[in-house]
Design an enzyme around this catalytic site. Structure first.
Site, PDB file in Angstrom:
ATOM      1  N   ASN A 158      -9.767  -5.322 -10.859  1.00 27.30           N
ATOM      2  CA  ASN A 158      -8.636  -4.641 -10.911  1.00 27.30           C
ATOM      3  C   ASN A 158      -7.369  -5.323 -10.514  1.00 27.30           C
ATOM      4  OD1 ASN A 158      -6.565  -3.078 -10.636  1.00 27.30           O
ATOM      5  ND2 ASN A 158      -7.371  -1.437  -9.282  1.00 27.30           N
ATOM      6  N   LYS A 160      -8.399  -6.525  -6.746  1.00 25.30           N
ATOM      7  CA  LYS A 160      -9.282  -6.002  -6.135  1.00 25.30           C
ATOM      8  C   LYS A 160     -10.662  -5.855  -6.942  1.00 25.30           C
ATOM      9  CE  LYS A 160      -6.553  -2.131  -5.811  1.00 25.30           C
ATOM     10  NZ  LYS A 160      -6.235  -0.670  -5.367  1.00 25.30           N
ATOM     11  N   ARG A 191      -9.410  -3.302 -15.538  1.00 22.83           N
ATOM     12  CA  ARG A 191      -8.251  -2.616 -15.663  1.00 22.83           C
ATOM     13  C   ARG A 191      -7.011  -3.291 -16.759  1.00 22.83           C
ATOM     14  NH1 ARG A 191      -3.157  -2.877 -11.656  1.00 22.83           N
ATOM     15  NH2 ARG A 191      -1.978  -1.051 -12.723  1.00 22.83           N
ATOM     16  N   HIS A 224      -0.592   3.270 -14.310  1.00 20.58           N
ATOM     17  CA  HIS A 224      -1.204   3.627 -12.954  1.00 20.58           C
ATOM     18  C   HIS A 224      -2.099   5.038 -13.238  1.00 20.58           C
ATOM     19  CE1 HIS A 224       1.923   1.389 -10.632  1.00 20.58           C
ATOM     20  NE2 HIS A 224       1.022   0.749 -10.737  1.00 20.58           N
ATOM     21  N   ASN A 267       2.688  -2.699  -4.974  1.00 19.60           N
ATOM     22  CA  ASN A 267       3.590  -3.693  -5.371  1.00 19.60           C
ATOM     23  C   ASN A 267       4.210  -3.265  -6.821  1.00 19.60           C
ATOM     24  OD1 ASN A 267       4.330  -6.460  -7.235  1.00 19.60           O
ATOM     25  ND2 ASN A 267       4.180  -6.722  -5.118  1.00 19.60           N
ATOM     26  N   GLY A 268       3.520  -2.400  -7.477  1.00 17.77           N
ATOM     27  CA  GLY A 268       3.980  -1.498  -8.483  1.00 17.77           C
ATOM     28  C   GLY A 268       4.049  -0.050  -8.136  1.00 17.77           C
ATOM     29  N   ARG A 328      10.367  -5.539  -9.347  1.00 17.72           N
ATOM     30  CA  ARG A 328      10.780  -4.508 -10.515  1.00 17.72           C
ATOM     31  C   ARG A 328      12.006  -3.703  -9.926  1.00 17.72           C
ATOM     32  NH1 ARG A 328       5.525  -2.667 -11.905  1.00 17.72           N
ATOM     33  NH2 ARG A 328       4.487  -4.391 -12.958  1.00 17.72           N
ATOM     34  N   ASP A 333       6.868  -8.059  -0.568  1.00 22.66           N
ATOM     35  CA  ASP A 333       5.761  -7.379   0.395  1.00 22.66           C
ATOM     36  C   ASP A 333       6.306  -6.562   1.371  1.00 22.66           C
ATOM     37  OD1 ASP A 333       3.703  -6.994   2.435  1.00 22.66           O
ATOM     38  OD2 ASP A 333       2.608  -8.342   1.371  1.00 22.66           O
ATOM     39  N   MET A 334       6.232  -5.107   1.410  1.00 21.21           N
ATOM     40  CA  MET A 334       6.511  -4.017   2.271  1.00 21.21           C
ATOM     41  C   MET A 334       6.336  -4.454   3.564  1.00 21.21           C
ATOM     42  SD  MET A 334       8.277  -1.368   2.426  1.00 21.21           S
ATOM     43  CE  MET A 334       8.208  -0.601   1.046  1.00 21.21           C
ATOM     44  N   GLY A 379      -1.365   0.742  -1.654  1.00 27.47           N
ATOM     45  CA  GLY A 379      -1.133   0.189  -0.654  1.00 27.47           C
ATOM     46  C   GLY A 379       0.112   0.651   0.593  1.00 27.47           C
ATOM     47  N   GLU A 428      -0.662   4.570   1.531  1.00 27.71           N
ATOM     48  CA  GLU A 428      -1.703   4.645   2.230  1.00 27.71           C
ATOM     49  C   GLU A 428      -1.426   4.230   3.759  1.00 27.71           C
ATOM     50  OE1 GLU A 428      -5.521   3.629   0.546  1.00 27.71           O
ATOM     51  OE2 GLU A 428      -4.998   4.245  -1.453  1.00 27.71           O
ATOM     52  N   GLU A 441      -9.374   3.277  -7.994  1.00 28.07           N
ATOM     53  CA  GLU A 441      -9.238   2.999  -9.200  1.00 28.07           C
ATOM     54  C   GLU A 441     -10.683   2.261  -9.660  1.00 28.07           C
ATOM     55  OE1 GLU A 441      -5.009   1.729 -10.445  1.00 28.07           O
ATOM     56  OE2 GLU A 441      -5.521   1.125  -8.301  1.00 28.07           O
TER      57      GLU A 441
END
Length: 398
Positions: free
Chosen positions: A7, A14, A94, A183, A212-213, A242, A283-284, A331, A334, A385
């Site tokens: 993925n 992943k 994926r 997704h 990230n998306g 984006r 990156d959050m 990500g 959660e 996924e």
């Protein structure tokens, strides 16, 4: 039947290896921050009740390099889980965009790869990466069946009034311009988990996938009826790089008055905008650090991100004529309790009331973080996924 699932996201890979039909993986891992400073790999091997974790840091230039390192971990050393590449029966990939060509799991052929390549312009951050990982896997697992699972498949149930754009028919009929949605594998998996948890097949669910998306999907009775991403994965929510929804007039303006080329605009809106463009990082976790330091640009980025989600919750409440549950997954969904709290604040008019302590205490698994008297359930559901992809691959032969 050994099925390796790959993925690949815009900045991550992943992966999980399953001995199907067993749901628990043999091993799993994550290659993260690809092409970004601080790249690392976390690889876990499951030996009964024991989990062996291997971690490796060091800059990873691109997805091809990341995947080659993953394949080395699978087959070499004392924690190897396969004796040779021939132990893998199928590799499930994926793939983000399938256009109108693909609506289910698909065996990969040269013709399929060419169709994936034709769709590069519609998913510029993902389809090229997906194809690269397919080509690397074909070389490494030459005896395995390669299978593509498309993100767009789950959204084929969206009704015409939701997937059509208000432009002349010829652009849909001849060029396939419509909402496809993405997704889908994640939204399908978490909504099925929610329906089982709620014990409610006839349900109205809003699934919120934040990574990230980012995307949201309105799901009625287990079927997608609307989604925030459209013709490509650029529209809808604010994302890592984006912009999400933007007035097309901005594009016209930049072309006419600032001399931008189409290539420059694609790079701007797909790779230089979102959290990165406003707050300084895609990156959050980096954004959160900047927020804690009082960085005003990062604070604005967080506000934009949460506001757009809230706006679509309201829109999808109208589409569904009510809500039974909202789901946070992926990500950010959660792992970022502050973002979940920001999204759910001041939504009591919709019956959405969060238990702040329960939200703060979340540590994994499926959990209801709403107040007891909340009319709408707020669920955190880890997406899987990879298992969903493995199951769809397995079903091709069983």
């Amino acid at each position: 039947m050994n099925i390796l699932v790959i993925n690949s996201g815009s900045s991550s890979i992943k992966y999980q290896l399953f001995k199907m039909p067993v749901k628990s993986p043999v091993c799993s891992g994550l290659v993260e921050r690809i092409g970004i400073e601080g790249s690392f790999i976390k690889h876990s091997v499951y030996k009964g009740e024991e989990k062996v974790v291997l971690e490796k840091s060091g800059f990873i230039l691109d997805h091809a390099e990341g995947l080659k390192q993953v394949l080395f971990l699978l087959s070499e050393g004392e924690n190897a889980v396969i004796a040779s590449p021939d132990d893998i029966a199928a590799v499930g990939h994926r793939v983000v965009h399938g256009g109108e060509h693909f609506s289910g799991p698909t065996l990969i052929t040269p013709e399929v790869k060419e169709e994936i390549r034709k769709l590069f312009s519609l998913a510029p951050l993902h389809n090229p990466v997906n194809l690269k990982c397919i080509e690397v896997a074909e070389e490494t697992f030459s005896q395995a069946k390669q299978v593509a699972i498309f993100d767009t498949a789950f959204h084929q149930t969206i009704p015409q009034q939701a997937f059509r754009y208000a432009i002349p028919d010829q652009y849909y009929n001849k060029e396939g311009i419509r909402v496809y949605g993405f997704h889908g594998t994640s939204h399908k998996y978490v909504s099925e988990q929610a329906i089982q948890y709620l014990d409610k097949k006839e349900s109205k669910i809003i699934s919120i996938h934040l990574g990230n998306g980012c995307s949201m999907t309105a799901i009625k009775d287990g079927k997608s009826v609307d989604t925030t991403m459209g013709f490509g994965p650029l529209s809808g929510l604010v994302m890592g790089t984006r912009s999400g929804d933007i007035d097309p007039s901005v594009i016209f303006h930049l072309i006419e008055h600032s001399g931008y080329s189409l290539s420059q605009l694609s790079t701007l809106f797909n790779k230089q905008s979102g959290l990165l463009g406003v707050g300084g990082s895609s990156d959050m976790r980096d954004i959160r650090k900047l927020v804690n330091e009082g960085n005003e640009a990062a604070i604005l980025a967080i506000q934009l991100y949460a506001y757009r989600i809230k706006k679509f919750i309201g829109a999808y409440a109208a589409v569904l004529n009510g809500i039974d549950a909202i789901l946070f997954t992926a990500g950010v969904g959660e792992n970022d309790k502050d973002m979940r709290a920001a999204v759910c604040s001041e939504l009591s008019y919709l019956g959405i009331e969060m238990d702040i302590q329960s939200n703060s205490d979340y540590s994994g698994g499926i959990k209801d973080i709403s107040l007891d008297n909340s009319k709408v359930k707020i669920l955190v559901i880890p997406t899987n996924e990879e298992y969903e992809i493995a199951q769809q691959c397995y079903n091709l032969w069983n």
